[in-house]
Design an enzyme around this catalytic site. Structure first.
Site, PDB file in Angstrom:
ATOM      1  N   GLY A 254      11.389 -41.728 -34.972  1.00 40.51           N
ATOM      2  CA  GLY A 254      11.501 -41.812 -33.522  1.00 40.51           C
ATOM      3  C   GLY A 254      10.346 -41.141 -32.826  1.00 40.51           C
ATOM      4  O   GLY A 254       9.636 -40.313 -33.407  1.00 40.51           O
TER       5      GLY A 254
ATOM      6  N   GLY B 132       9.206 -39.701 -28.637  1.00 42.25           N
ATOM      7  CA  GLY B 132       9.647 -39.460 -27.265  1.00 42.25           C
ATOM      8  C   GLY B 132       8.665 -38.585 -26.539  1.00 42.25           C
ATOM      9  O   GLY B 132       7.538 -38.334 -27.004  1.00 42.25           O
ATOM     10  N   GLY B 133       9.088 -38.086 -25.350  1.00 45.77           N
ATOM     11  CA  GLY B 133       8.203 -37.248 -24.547  1.00 45.77           C
ATOM     12  C   GLY B 133       7.851 -35.952 -25.234  1.00 45.77           C
ATOM     13  O   GLY B 133       6.808 -35.356 -24.986  1.00 45.77           O
ATOM     14  N   PHE B 134       8.728 -35.493 -26.134  1.00 46.94           N
ATOM     15  CA  PHE B 134       8.486 -34.245 -26.855  1.00 46.94           C
ATOM     16  C   PHE B 134       7.411 -34.428 -27.920  1.00 46.94           C
ATOM     17  O   PHE B 134       6.573 -33.567 -28.132  1.00 46.94           O
ATOM     18  CB  PHE B 134       9.807 -33.805 -27.504  1.00 46.94           C
ATOM     19  CG  PHE B 134       9.763 -32.450 -28.164  1.00 46.94           C
ATOM     20  CD1 PHE B 134       9.203 -32.274 -29.411  1.00 46.94           C
ATOM     21  CD2 PHE B 134      10.311 -31.350 -27.531  1.00 46.94           C
ATOM     22  CE1 PHE B 134       9.182 -31.037 -30.024  1.00 46.94           C
ATOM     23  CE2 PHE B 134      10.307 -30.098 -28.133  1.00 46.94           C
ATOM     24  CZ  PHE B 134       9.743 -29.952 -29.381  1.00 46.94           C
ATOM     25  N   GLY B 135       7.478 -35.553 -28.593  1.00 47.39           N
ATOM     26  CA  GLY B 135       6.559 -35.805 -29.696  1.00 47.39           C
ATOM     27  C   GLY B 135       7.191 -36.777 -30.672  1.00 47.39           C
ATOM     28  O   GLY B 135       7.943 -37.663 -30.281  1.00 47.39           O
TER      29      GLY B 135
ATOM     30  N   VAL C  99       9.478 -37.709 -34.182  1.00 45.70           N
ATOM     31  CA  VAL C  99      10.610 -37.238 -34.980  1.00 45.70           C
ATOM     32  C   VAL C  99      10.473 -37.813 -36.385  1.00 45.70           C
ATOM     33  O   VAL C  99      10.261 -39.015 -36.569  1.00 45.70           O
ATOM     34  CB  VAL C  99      11.954 -37.678 -34.363  1.00 45.70           C
ATOM     35  CG1 VAL C  99      13.117 -37.105 -35.174  1.00 45.70           C
ATOM     36  CG2 VAL C  99      12.056 -37.230 -32.910  1.00 45.70           C
TER      37      VAL C  99
ATOM     38  N   LYS D 273      11.809 -32.717 -35.268  1.00 46.58           N
ATOM     39  CA  LYS D 273      11.104 -33.116 -34.053  1.00 46.58           C
ATOM     40  C   LYS D 273       9.914 -32.195 -33.857  1.00 46.58           C
ATOM     41  O   LYS D 273      10.085 -30.990 -33.641  1.00 46.58           O
ATOM     42  CB  LYS D 273      12.056 -33.074 -32.851  1.00 46.58           C
ATOM     43  CG  LYS D 273      11.442 -33.586 -31.566  1.00 46.58           C
ATOM     44  CD  LYS D 273      12.495 -33.885 -30.510  1.00 46.58           C
ATOM     45  CE  LYS D 273      13.164 -32.662 -29.979  1.00 46.58           C
ATOM     46  NZ  LYS D 273      14.021 -32.964 -28.795  1.00 46.58           N
TER      47      LYS D 273
ATOM     48  N   ASP E  73      19.276 -34.351 -18.463  1.00 47.50           N
ATOM     49  CA  ASP E  73      18.632 -35.588 -18.921  1.00 47.50           C
ATOM     50  C   ASP E  73      19.609 -36.414 -19.757  1.00 47.50           C
ATOM     51  O   ASP E  73      19.295 -36.856 -20.862  1.00 47.50           O
ATOM     52  CB  ASP E  73      17.371 -35.273 -19.730  1.00 47.50           C
ATOM     53  CG  ASP E  73      16.444 -36.484 -19.844  1.00 47.50           C
ATOM     54  OD1 ASP E  73      16.591 -37.439 -19.049  1.00 47.50           O
ATOM     55  OD2 ASP E  73      15.570 -36.478 -20.731  1.00 47.50           O
TER      56      ASP E  73
END
Length: 872
Positions: free
Chosen positions: A576, A578-581, A583, A596, A692
């Site tokens: 995966g 996302g905005g975090f980075g 996964v 993550k 969120d």
């Protein structure tokens, strides 16, 4: 005083009858649990009564009484041979403060082969409504009242008075406009009669009457029937709004009489009546013709001047205050000297003022008790209002009573009740609780810190359960100060797993610890704590020796970057982004995990990373993703979660290549996610707002259990005071609360809005925002457009092919729309959301179990007067 409503003829169009049953609750008592059907005469959707009461026996009336004149709802019934009082609990979506028509129907039909007509009392909430006294096995009786509810809950209770077994055939609740029958400011209006003059062709009800009032035909002696095929219009000032089919018929005296009398005798000499008379001119008058008359009540002029009905337009003349009591009443309509035509009347309604003075239990306490009953599947006879009337207060419950306020629950004893699982968060809403006894059950998990938020709690008994972890420090502090008597025994672990707060105190397995009430024995507590600490260290060393797993062990602690590389096989499998980075998939021993990694270009920074890691170290719930560990080595930052084999919810809802989740699975996932969010809001102290909530942040494990994830934006409220915090706006477009976006005021209701969008996506299979060529359409607008058509099958994801319970779907959509209400105060709490979704799931599961065949060949409506035998 009298008032005249002149109903001016509208020249634009006929007043269309709505096919909207959103304000209806229609219950057919005695049909199989989970059964639903649409009446083929009225098109009203009926459901089984099984979801509104947990007692009773179902029966059919004998075939000899089941003729074509009996409606389908009257052919079955539920009887109550057990218990003195049995109550139906209804919760209209529109809630308290609204005006409802509430109708109970009874048809004996010798269902029990005894040929003995029973008598029993009926209560509305805590107040006596009336006594059912049937005078025929073959004719139904109705009880109907116009009532402004002071509670979100409506209870209809049957009370055995020793004169036969109570039973009921149907319950119908209809939302009325708030400007109808405003005389309810004096009290509730109990229907005495509602008659349609000038016809003998059956009762008029829905759809002709959008409020589903029953207008009974009546044969009036020495009168002539008048009728028109043209529409009779309501005027712009009308609120009562009798249907055109009622107003298009009338009676007039037979010549040469110039007046007629309408008389009735009250059931009780003290009855105070409200009278509503409805008039419309339905003949085409010639220029030289005039119809004018005076109206008298018991010989006195009732309406102040001569009256002439308007042409094909309704006029209502009615009481604006209770009429003086009298042994009999006669309404006289006299032709004036100027009139060339005899008087007429089209319809009449008579109501008796019914004062229902007792207050119902505070809605917050009621919601909490229903949550507790549902969570623990309590089998006690808990029905109706928990506190009122006082002679029927629930077992194990005590309440405080105040003349000016609603009763509040102050005492709850659930000792030895077979309770399983954790302590239900619903208990947090019993804010006036003074004594809580949960002893001698099978409760597990940790003692939640929200119990310390019960400011009036004086006695808390928890012993005889299987709790683990420490007693929350706030509870211990209260007991040490002599503010709380706390009784507890539990199991010790070396992990700090108290509800959202860290607590260094541990309780030892097998050691009964009765926390001191008096502060002077605090020294004894210190000694015990020291003994426990030594015991824990010894136990932990023994536990470490027993561990034989090779490789990296699962632990909620910091990992080095090299360990993370090993766990992920050098970041080999991406699962995966996302905005975090990114996964990655990983393994710790034989256990799969998700790692993550924070990228340097991440939209989230170090602050959010620290916030998420810290929060996950503190919270523990089956519907929140569990933290395995984290890495914080220079620029290398990672959070290690439990692995969720089925990925995020959005993929299963919006990806056309994914297998289709059925309706029960969607409701179960919704319930799981709601439980997780409810825990953050109500099970943690201080409360936590996720900020969120969206389908992407709801993950599914191998058994499709849903868990909330991604807590980098979460915020905790201050522990002291305040209903909101001001913070920079964060969240995802489409899911973001518009009130929070414009005001920067963050509350728990901001999460409720986002969850409402999640629920709409789950129901419809549509994204939060649908992109068109020149415009974007938000899902709320899309659903509102579909709701205007009133067809639920056009709202629910078409991939389900209609395989869902329609009532469950309506309830889910109504809940979602309540969650996304523009005004935050009108949105439900997550406690209420959990309860409503649980109800939806129960309805669907019942359908799956029974899968009843579609009912056909339903009998026609009863053509006899609805006011033959009365329940008096």
């Amino acid at each position: 005083m009298l008032a005249l409503l002149c109903l001016v003829l509208t020249l634009i169009s006929v007043h269309a009858q709505d096919d909207d049953q959103s304000g209806f609750i229609s219950i057919d008592c005695g049909i199989v649990k989970g059964s639903t059907y649409t009446d083929n005469v009225t098109n009203i959707n009926y459901v089984s009564d099984a979801d509104f009461i947990d007692t009773g026996e179902i029966h059919n009336i004998l075939p000899i009484y089941n003729s074509f004149t009996i409606g389908t709802q009257l052919s079955t019934l539920t009887s109550f041979p057990q218990n003195t009082r049995n109550c139906y609990t209804l919760k209209p979506t529109q809630g308290k403060g609204n005006r409802y028509l509430i109708r109970a129907r009874f048809m004996y039909g010798n269902y029990d082969f005894k040929s003995q007509l029973p008598e029993f009392d009926v209560y509305l909430g805590p107040d006596y409504w009336d006594t059912v006294k049937l005078n025929s096995s073959s004719k139904p009786a109705n009880m109907e009242i116009v009532h402004v509810s002071s509670s979100d809950y409506i209870h209809v209770c049957l009370v055995n008075t020793g004169r036969g077994t109570p039973f009921i055939s149907a319950i119908e609740v209809r939302l009325l406009a708030n400007n109808m029958y405003e005389e309810t400011s004096f009290g509730s209006l109990y229907l005495f009669a509602r008659v349609n003059f000038g016809t003998a062709f059956g009762t008029v009800r829905y759809k002709d009457d959008k409020y589903d009032r029953l207008w009974a035909p009546i044969n009036w002696a020495n009168s002539t029937f008048l009728y028109t095929f043209d529409t009779v219009y309501p005027g712009i000032f009308t609120a009562i709004d009798p249907p055109s089919s009622v107003m298009s018929t009338a009676i007039t005296p037979k010549s040469p009489q110039e007046s007629f009398n309408i008389g009735w005798t009250p059931d009780n000499i003290t009855d105070k009546f409200f009278i509503y008379t409805h008039f419309a001119e339905i003949e085409l008058l010639k220029r030289n013709q005039t119809r004018e008359f005076n109206i008298y009540l018991n010989g006195s002029l009732w309406y102040r001047k001569p009256f002439s009905p308007l042409n094909h337009s309704t006029t209502t003349i009615y009481s604006t205050e209770p009429e003086p009591t009298a042994p009999t009443y006669t309404l006289t309509i006299n032709k004036t000297k100027n009139s060339t035509l005899l008087p007429i009347i089209n319809a009449l309604e008579l109501y008796v003022l019914k004062e229902l003075p007792q207050r119902q239990t505070d809605d917050r306490d009621v919601a909490a008790m229903w949550s507790i009953k549902s969570a623990y599947e309590i089998t006690r006879h808990w029905q109706g209002d928990p506190c009122a009337p006082q002679e029927f207060v629930w077992e194990g419950v005590r309440c405080s009573y105040n003349v000016t306020d609603s009763p509040r629950i102050t005492f709850l004893n659930l000792s030895t009740s077979g309770l399983n699982g954790g302590i239900d968060p619903g208990l947090a809403n019993l804010t006036m609780l003074e004594t809580l006894d949960l002893s001698n059950n099978n409760l597990t998990g940790t003692v939640p810190n929200f119990l310390s938020g019960l400011n009036f709690l004086k006695v808390l008994t928890l012993k005889g359960n299987n709790f683990i972890g420490p007693v929350p420090a706030d509870l211990l502090a209260k007991s040490n100060k002599g503010l709380l008597s706390l009784s507890f025994d539990g199991d010790s672990t070396n992990e700090t797993i108290s509800s959202c707060d860290k607590n260094g105190c541990k309780n030892t397995k097998g050691n009964k610890i009765i926390v001191p009430v008096i502060a002077t024995v605090a020294s004894l507590f210190v000694i015990l704590t020291a003994v426990v600490a030594v015991w824990m260290i010894t136990k932990q060393k023994a536990r470490d020796k027993r561990r034989t797993r090779t490789g990296l062990e699962i632990r909620k602690q910091q990992y080095t970057f090299s360990e993370v590389q090993s766990i992920t096989d050098n970041f080999n499998v991406v699962i995966g982004k996302g905005g975090f980075g990114t996964v990655y998939h990983g393994c710790i021993g034989d256990t799969e995990v998700a790692v993550k990694m924070l990228s340097e270009s991440s939209l989230q920074g170090d602050k959010e990373f620290q916030a998420e890691a810290y929060l996950l170290l503190s919270v523990h719930h089956k519907n929140l993703t569990s933290l395995v560990g984290y890495c914080n080595e220079g620029n290398q930052k990672a959070i290690i979660y439990e692995y969720m084999a089925n990925g995020n919810l959005e993929r299963h809802i919006l990806d056309t290549n994914s297998s289709v989740l059925n309706w029960e699975e969607r409701l179960q996932i919704s319930c799981d996610a709601a439980h997780g969010l409810e825990y953050l809001h109500h099970g943690c102290k201080p409360p936590i707002v996720h900020r969120d909530v969206k389908c992407n942040n709801i993950l599914l494990n191998e058994s499709f259990q849903a868990k909330l994830a991604d807590f980098g934006l979460s915020k905790a409220f201050p522990t002291e005071g305040g209903t909101h915090i001001s913070t920079a706006v964060a969240g995802t477009p489409g899911y973001l609360d518009p009130e929070y976006y414009t005001s920067n005021r963050l509350t728990e209701k901001s999460d409720v809005y986002s969850f409402g969008i999640v629920l709409l996506v789950i129901i419809t299979g549509q994204p939060a925002i649908t992109k068109y060529e020149n415009d974007n359409m938000h899902i709320i607008r899309w659903v509102n457009l579909k709701l205007a058509d009133g067809d639920m099958k056009n709202i629910v994801d078409p991939r389900l092919l209609g395989d869902f319970d329609i009532n469950s779907a309506w309830k889910a959509v109504e809940l979602a729309m309540a969650c996304v209400a523009h005004t935050p105060s009108r949105r439900p709490t997550m406690n209420e959301v959990v309860m409503e979704l649980s109800d939806c799931l129960v309805i669907e599961k019942a359908r799956q179990e029974t899968k009843p065949k579609k009912l056909t060949g339903l009998n026609s409506l009863n053509l006899e007067s609805a006011y033959g035998p009365k329940p008096r």
